[in-house]
Design an enzyme around this catalytic site. Structure first.
Site, PDB file in Angstrom:
ATOM      1  N   CYS A 180      -6.661  -5.315   2.871  1.00 22.80           N
ATOM      2  CA  CYS A 180      -5.230  -5.116   2.609  1.00 22.80           C
ATOM      3  C   CYS A 180      -4.698  -6.139   1.609  1.00 22.80           C
ATOM      4  CB  CYS A 180      -4.431  -5.178   3.903  1.00 22.80           C
ATOM      5  SG  CYS A 180      -4.518  -6.781   4.701  1.00 22.80           S
ATOM      6  N   CYS A 237      -4.529  -7.591  11.848  1.00 19.17           N
ATOM      7  CA  CYS A 237      -3.520  -8.533  11.362  1.00 19.17           C
ATOM      8  C   CYS A 237      -3.485  -9.768  12.273  1.00 19.17           C
ATOM      9  CB  CYS A 237      -2.153  -7.877  11.313  1.00 19.17           C
ATOM     10  SG  CYS A 237      -2.183  -6.204  10.632  1.00 19.17           S
TER      11      CYS A 237
END
Ligand code: FES
Length: 124
Positions: free
Chosen positions: A35, A104
């Site tokens: 990402c 994350c």
């Protein structure tokens, strides 16, 4: 059901411990190649206790919420305890993250471990 818990939204909108510690005893930086998000953690350590911690996250909402929660979880804690912090514990403290956002929280765990490693290397 809402995608994000109230806690995630709270830490995303009002992140705790954002910033830089200029004379940090340990600094950790990690990124996620997929990402492109980046997280940086600064630690101030006195007598093996984390007396202050700050973070900068250039990333998604879940990464910001995870770093905010993770810094709260290690502040005032001994280094040995902080080393045991897992991304699962961070996600649980946030009342969960969607499955595709679990990575994350991994960034937060890794950034803290990285900063602690930096601290231990500097000590040598
Ligand atoms: Fe990259 Fe969340 S999408 S850290």
């Amino acid at each position: 059901m809402a995608l994000y818990s109230e806690k995630v939204m709270d830490h995303f909108l009002h992140p705790r411990n954002v910033g830089v510690i200029e004379d940090a005893d340990g600094v950790g930086e990690v990124g996620n190649a997929k990402c492109g998000d980046i997280m940086k953690i600064y630690l101030k350590i006195d007598n093996e206790i984390i007396t202050d911690v700050k973070f900068e996250t250039f990333g998604c909402g879940s990464a910001i919420a995870s770093s905010s929660m993770a810094t709260e979880m290690i502040k005032g804690k001994p280094v040995t305890e902080a080393l045991e912090l897992t991304n699962k514990a961070v996600a649980e403290a946030l009342d969960g993250l969607p499955a595709h956002k679990m990575h994350c929280s991994v960034l937060a765990e890794e950034a803290i471990k990285n900063a602690l490693e930096d601290y231990q290397n500097k000590k040598k």
